[in-house]
Motif scaffolding. Structure first.
Motif, mmCIF file in Angstrom:
data_model
loop_
_atom_site.group_PDB
_atom_site.id
_atom_site.type_symbol
_atom_site.label_atom_id
_atom_site.label_comp_id
_atom_site.label_asym_id
_atom_site.label_seq_id
_atom_site.Cartn_x
_atom_site.Cartn_y
_atom_site.Cartn_z
ATOM 1 N N LEU A 1 0.827 -1.208 0.000
ATOM 2 C CA LEU A 1 0.000 0.000 0.000
ATOM 3 C C LEU A 1 0.860 1.256 0.000
ATOM 4 C CD1 LEU A 1 -3.028 0.736 0.099
ATOM 5 C CD2 LEU A 1 -2.776 1.022 2.570
ATOM 6 N N GLN A 2 0.608 2.123 -0.995
ATOM 7 C CA GLN A 2 1.377 3.353 -1.139
ATOM 8 C C GLN A 2 0.544 4.615 -0.910
ATOM 9 O OE1 GLN A 2 3.483 3.428 -4.853
ATOM 10 N NE2 GLN A 2 4.567 1.528 -4.459
ATOM 11 N N SER A 3 -0.746 4.576 -1.227
ATOM 12 C CA SER A 3 -1.591 5.751 -0.997
ATOM 13 C C SER A 3 -2.901 5.317 -0.368
ATOM 14 C CB SER A 3 -1.847 6.512 -2.305
ATOM 15 O OG SER A 3 -2.672 5.773 -3.177
ATOM 16 N N LEU A 4 -3.343 6.101 0.609
ATOM 17 C CA LEU A 4 -4.556 5.796 1.365
ATOM 18 C C LEU A 4 -5.380 7.059 1.514
ATOM 19 C CD1 LEU A 4 -6.241 3.861 3.173
ATOM 20 C CD2 LEU A 4 -4.811 4.601 5.097
ATOM 21 N N SER A 5 -6.653 6.966 1.134
ATOM 22 C CA SER A 5 -7.577 8.090 1.268
ATOM 23 C C SER A 5 -8.809 7.622 2.024
ATOM 24 C CB SER A 5 -7.976 8.625 -0.121
ATOM 25 O OG SER A 5 -8.916 9.677 -0.006
ATOM 26 N N LEU A 6 -9.053 8.222 3.185
ATOM 27 C CA LEU A 6 -10.207 7.891 4.022
ATOM 28 C C LEU A 6 -11.061 9.136 4.195
ATOM 29 C CD1 LEU A 6 -8.386 5.854 6.837
ATOM 30 C CD2 LEU A 6 -9.447 4.961 4.749
ATOM 31 N N ALA A 7 -12.385 8.980 4.079
ATOM 32 C CA ALA A 7 -13.269 10.137 4.202
ATOM 33 C C ALA A 7 -14.606 9.710 4.789
ATOM 34 C CB ALA A 7 -13.485 10.808 2.844
ATOM 35 N N ASN A 8 -15.043 10.410 5.828
ATOM 36 C CA ASN A 8 -16.386 10.264 6.397
ATOM 37 C C ASN A 8 -16.722 8.805 6.713
ATOM 38 O OD1 ASN A 8 -16.337 12.970 5.802
ATOM 39 N ND2 ASN A 8 -18.289 13.015 4.725
ATOM 40 N N LEU A 9 -15.903 8.191 7.547
ATOM 41 C CA LEU A 9 -16.173 6.831 7.984
ATOM 42 C C LEU A 9 -16.957 6.855 9.291
ATOM 43 C CD1 LEU A 9 -12.746 5.056 7.305
ATOM 44 C CD2 LEU A 9 -14.644 5.503 5.733
ATOM 45 N N GLY A 10 -17.988 6.017 9.390
ATOM 46 C CA GLY A 10 -18.823 5.990 10.579
ATOM 47 C C GLY A 10 -19.791 7.161 10.610
ATOM 48 N N LEU A 11 -20.412 7.344 11.772
ATOM 49 C CA LEU A 11 -21.347 8.446 11.934
ATOM 50 C C LEU A 11 -20.590 9.768 11.991
ATOM 51 C CD1 LEU A 11 -23.716 6.868 14.614
ATOM 52 C CD2 LEU A 11 -24.029 6.940 12.122
ATOM 53 N N MET A 12 -21.209 10.824 11.484
ATOM 54 C CA MET A 12 -20.518 12.092 11.354
ATOM 55 C C MET A 12 -20.356 12.839 12.672
ATOM 56 S SD MET A 12 -19.498 12.426 8.277
ATOM 57 C CE MET A 12 -19.069 10.716 8.580
ATOM 58 N N GLY A 13 -21.097 12.449 13.691
ATOM 59 C CA GLY A 13 -21.034 13.187 14.948
ATOM 60 C C GLY A 13 -19.740 12.989 15.719
ATOM 61 N N LYS A 14 -19.113 11.835 15.537
ATOM 62 C CA LYS A 14 -17.876 11.575 16.271
ATOM 63 C C LYS A 14 -16.988 10.640 15.444
ATOM 64 C CE LYS A 14 -19.849 7.727 18.942
ATOM 65 N NZ LYS A 14 -20.043 7.165 20.286
ATOM 66 N N VAL A 15 -15.710 10.651 15.753
ATOM 67 C CA VAL A 15 -14.748 9.810 15.048
ATOM 68 C C VAL A 15 -14.574 8.521 15.838
ATOM 69 C CG1 VAL A 15 -12.452 9.704 14.028
ATOM 70 C CG2 VAL A 15 -13.590 11.911 14.279
ATOM 71 N N LEU B 1 -1.116 10.019 2.383
ATOM 72 C CA LEU B 1 -2.282 9.824 3.240
ATOM 73 C C LEU B 1 -3.176 11.044 3.144
ATOM 74 C CD1 LEU B 1 -3.938 8.350 5.401
ATOM 75 C CD2 LEU B 1 -2.517 9.466 7.143
ATOM 76 N N ARG B 2 -4.411 10.810 2.728
ATOM 77 C CA ARG B 2 -5.425 11.875 2.716
ATOM 78 C C ARG B 2 -6.541 11.457 3.660
ATOM 79 N NH1 ARG B 2 -10.150 14.087 0.897
ATOM 80 N NH2 ARG B 2 -9.983 16.225 0.077
ATOM 81 N N LEU B 3 -6.837 12.312 4.630
ATOM 82 C CA LEU B 3 -7.834 12.001 5.652
ATOM 83 C C LEU B 3 -8.833 13.145 5.727
ATOM 84 C CD1 LEU B 3 -8.766 10.089 7.882
ATOM 85 C CD2 LEU B 3 -7.191 11.228 9.432
ATOM 86 N N GLU B 4 -10.091 12.844 5.431
ATOM 87 C CA GLU B 4 -11.154 13.846 5.498
ATOM 88 C C GLU B 4 -12.236 13.337 6.447
ATOM 89 O OE1 GLU B 4 -14.371 16.174 2.595
ATOM 90 O OE2 GLU B 4 -12.499 15.388 1.772
ATOM 91 N N GLN B 5 -12.366 14.008 7.578
ATOM 92 C CA GLN B 5 -13.302 13.555 8.601
ATOM 93 C C GLN B 5 -13.684 14.723 9.494
ATOM 94 O OE1 GLN B 5 -14.134 10.110 8.806
ATOM 95 N NE2 GLN B 5 -15.769 10.701 10.204
ATOM 96 N N PRO B 6 -14.985 15.070 9.586
ATOM 97 C CA PRO B 6 -15.397 16.134 10.513
ATOM 98 C C PRO B 6 -15.036 15.776 11.949
ATOM 99 C CG PRO B 6 -17.163 15.589 8.969
ATOM 100 C CD PRO B 6 -16.112 14.547 8.793
ATOM 101 N N TYR B 7 -14.662 16.791 12.709
ATOM 102 C CA TYR B 7 -14.387 16.664 14.141
ATOM 103 C C TYR B 7 -13.160 15.788 14.445
ATOM 104 C CZ TYR B 7 -19.189 18.408 14.262
ATOM 105 O OH TYR B 7 -20.318 19.145 14.050
ATOM 106 N N PHE B 8 -12.296 15.600 13.472
ATOM 107 C CA PHE B 8 -11.114 14.775 13.712
ATOM 108 C C PHE B 8 -10.110 15.549 14.572
ATOM 109 C CE2 PHE B 8 -6.983 12.900 12.813
ATOM 110 C CZ PHE B 8 -7.276 11.543 12.903
#
Length: 776
Positions: free
Chosen positions: A618-632, A651-658
């Protein structure tokens, strides 16, 4: 000399031409995962026909002694470690290993290790093609020295995205007088400097450049124009309304245009899309075989591309075999474009086609187009029904074994017979998909994202079961809801991940109120869940890129517009796709690129640990909006995963409240190969001290982009501290720390180097985005 595992991306595909497609897995991952046994490796290689690759750890200079003299004996430690001294390999094997070493290291360091390597490092197979793209340690002095020592031998030079090099350094390219192909996209070039360089490159046939504000074709010398007249392949990235050097290129066979023109200047003035009067018929297209145009959002890009197309509408090149226009949003058809399409339908047979959705929707254009062994189709965002797809593209099931890449992203009706009556929650027609799979059974790249593709109940009718027949897939993009087993019932709770599907990880804290999952002990194989998604991945073992993206997902990171404040709710079927489905990805031993976006069914993220443990390529990882949006909910699992990602570069990480805290950056610091990090978090927080400590530990990180909910003062202070601390020793360092919802974000984004903006800062599906081997 840098140490490392020498089985990176290398230049193994650099020599392929546009449109050449291989339907056997010879372009798979460069190295086999080390956690496989020797017997498993041999069986995989024998079954696949993949050429042997060597994951060799290049030892320090004491191990690289010259063994040509009898008195020089290899160190005992090296003999015990590998059974034979590295230099005991044949020249062919050593040349293959050295082909994965950056050119700057090869010429300036490895060559000086011993006499044998001094000869091998100057072999023509290594010096004819020099790749400086993404060699972030290539400083001004190193590049100048490389050009000085082997400049006469270089025939192909790729410096794309070397934004950190000054124009004076780029000018040294003129010393490589034997250059046939050069890529200078993203480099600092003025009209005068370009003229001086091209005047000395009389053998040049392929050129890639940027056309920036201030470009003046009138400053090009006669010798420069003579060189351009012999260029057959041209790639231009336009940041200002201009024809660039196209009028000088009278022998063009391939023209690639990337339009990145902003509608307004930095001062707010509105730009005009009109070019100089009298130039509308200047471009020379009579020999053109490939025309490709990709537009960024904005009306001015559409105005300028119309001027390029106007010439094609007057006379369509007889040898045109690839015509591709990628436009976000709508692009109204004009009289000139209608004439162009009618002429193409009458006079040419295409191998590759992509048109704006408004040009295809509701028209019979596809019915009249002629195709000759097509290898790439993109109907992204078109209102193409399944009936039209079968009748007009596949011709009722004709053999399309030549088709290597198919993009149906956003085609919400493409797997249904009637585009007018279908609703999002309706099931797909398995017969249409079965015809598609049977007709295009050599597909290597398939994109079905940004749509609801729900399978009906019944054996052998699920989308995953049908796609499992495409055993040569190398990249695949699917909506999350398409991998769900069946439609959820109102009286049934969302499916829970199987407790045995994934390891729990090392040192994971148990979160109160969240179910924890016990996994197998180290060294024990986890039982395989009997899901259709697991079976699909088992049948496409050579998959290198996988995307699971929610059908209604949209990134908060803008492109030439303010940040997005609201997000659409996920599909109800996506609720049943959770940790066990993510764990299934772990069986992809050759996986290099993974994207997971909008998976509301994630409860702990425990499946991520399986991926980290098993997907060693694995060379590139993009995670976005996993699980419920209220908490990580997956912070601990992500930390456990990152400890095992030794080859992760992006590594690209997009997550509210992270919360980008010390724990997160401590885990990320163990990704020793990491080069680029992008964090997008609405209302998220970060710890400046943790960021500074992370950057000090990870010496290869050159991109640090963080868009959170922190104040402007905090962001500016951290950005200045990072630049002040690390800019001197990392010439390519690019740091952007800025509040996500700040009104000035658009102006900040426009200063990000295009190579990073396009590849990591902005979120998009990348499967079948362009034809394979489009340029380099």
């Amino acid at each position: 000399m840098r140490k490392g595992v020498l089985n990176g991306t290398g230049s193994g595909s650099a020599g392929k031409g546009f449109g050449e497609s291989t339907f056997f897995p010879t372009d798979c991952a460069d190295g086999f995962p080390w956690h496989l046994s020797l017997a498993e490796e041999a069986r995989l290689k024998a079954a696949s026909g993949i050429p042997w690759e060597f994951g060799v750890f290049l030892p320090a200079s004491p191990y690289l002694q010259d063994t040509s003299n009898e008195g020089d004996a290899p160190p005992a430690a090296a003999t015990m470690a590998v059974g034979a001294h590295l230099l005991g390999f044949s020249d062919e094997i050593l040349l293959h290993i050295l082909s994965h070493v950056p050119s700057t290291d090869l010429v300036l360091n490895v060559r000086r290790t011993c006499r044998k390597l001094a000869v091998l490092c100057l072999d023509k197979s290594l010096t004819h093609t020099v790749l400086l793209q993404k060699d972030y340690e290539a400083s001004e002095d190193k590049v100048k020295q490389v050009v000085k020592e082997i400049g006469r031998e270089i025939q192909q030079l790729n410096m794309a995205g070397c934004y950190w090099l000054s124009g004076a350094t780029i000018e040294h390219v003129a010393r490589c007088r034997g250059l046939v192909k050069v890529n200078l996209s993203g480099c600092h070039l003025t009209s005068v400097r370009l003229s001086k360089m091209l005047s000395a490159l009389q053998h040049l046939r392929s050129l890639a450049i940027d056309v920036s504000p201030g470009f003046d074709a009138g400053q090009l010398s006669g010798e420069c124009k003579a060189t351009l007249s012999r260029v057959r392949e041209l790639k231009q990235t336009l940041y200002t309304p201009s024809y660039g050097v196209v009028p000088c290129c009278t022998s063009l066979e391939k023209l690639l245009l990337y339009f990145e023109i902003l509608d307004r200047t930095r001062e707010g003035a509105v730009l005009s899309g009109q070019l100089m009067v009298g130039q509308s018929n200047v471009p020379h297209y009579q020999n053109l075989r490939v025309f490709y145009a990709r537009l960024a959002p904005g009306y001015i890009n559409q105005e300028v591309v119309r001027l390029y197309l106007a010439v094609l509408s007057d006379r369509t090149p007889e040898n045109l075999h690839a015509f591709l226009i990628s436009v976000p949003g709508s692009f109204a058809e004009s009289g000139a474009t209608k004439n162009l399409l009618d002429s193409m339908a009458r006079n040419v047979a295409l191998d590759a086609l992509q048109l704006p959705k408004s040009w295809l929707n509701g028209s019979s254009l596809l019915q009249h187009m002629k195709f000759n062994n097509p290898f790439y189709f993109s109907f992204s965002r078109c209102a193409l029904s399944g009936g039209h797809l079968i009748q007009r593209v596949i011709n009722g099931g004709r053999d399309l074994r030549s088709l290597a890449s198919l993009n149906l992203s956003g085609c919400v009706h493409c797997l249904s017979p009637d585009s007018l009556l279908r609703k999002a929650e309706d099931d797909i027609d398995s017969g249409i998909l079965e015809t598609l799979v049977a007709s295009c059974h050599n597909l290597q790249h398939l994109n079905l994202s940004a749509a609801h593709h729900h399978s009906a109940d019944g054996p052998g009718r699920h989308l995953c079961q049908l796609l499992a027949r495409l055993r040569r897939l190398r990249s695949l993009s699917l909506p999350v809801c398409s991998v769900a087993e069946a439609a959820p019932r109102a009286d049934r709770a969302p499916a829970q991940p199987a407790p045995h599907a994934v390891p729990r990880g090392f040192g994971k804290k148990v979160r109160i109120g969240v179910q924890s999952y016990s996994g197998p002990l180290p060294g024990q194989a986890a039982p395989q869940p009997s899901s259709v998604f697991w079976a699909l991945l088992k049948n496409v073992p050579f998959l290198e890129r996988l995307e699971l993206i929610g059908s209604s997902f949209s990134s908060a990171m803008p492109r030439n517009e303010p940040a997005i404040r609201n997000s659409l709710p996920p599909c109800s079927r996506a609720q049943s796709v959770g940790d066990s489905e993510v764990a299934a990805v772990g069986q992809l031993a050759f996986l290099r690129h993974l994207t997971l976006a909008q998976l509301p069914g994630i409860l702990t993220g425990s499946g991520l640990v399986s991926i980290g443990l098993q997907c060693q390529q694995l060379q590139s990882l993009s995670l976005a909006n996993l699980g419920l949006m209220g908490k990580v909910v997956y912070t601990s699992a992500l930390s456990d995963m990152l400890k095992h990602c030794k080859r992760l570069k992006d590594l690209r990480l997009e997550q509210p409240y992270f919360s980008a805290n010390a724990q997160f950056f401590q885990a990320l610091s163990q990704c020793s190969a990491l080069q680029r990090l992008c964090l997008v978090s609405r209302s998220g927080t970060l710890q400046p001290e943790a960021v500074l400590a992370f950057m000090a530990r990870c010496l290869h990180v050159v991109v640090c982009h963080m868009f959170t909910g922190e104040s402007l003062a905090t962001c500016k202070s951290l950005q200045q501290s990072l630049l002040r601390s690390f800019q001197a020793e990392r010439p390519a360092l690019n740091v952007v720390i800025f509040p996500l919802l700040h009104e000035g974000l658009t102006n900040v984004i426009r200063d990000v180097p295009m190579v990073h903006l396009d590849e990591i800062t902005l979120f998009k599906s990348r499967v079948a985005e362009e034809p394979p081997n489009l340029w380099w």
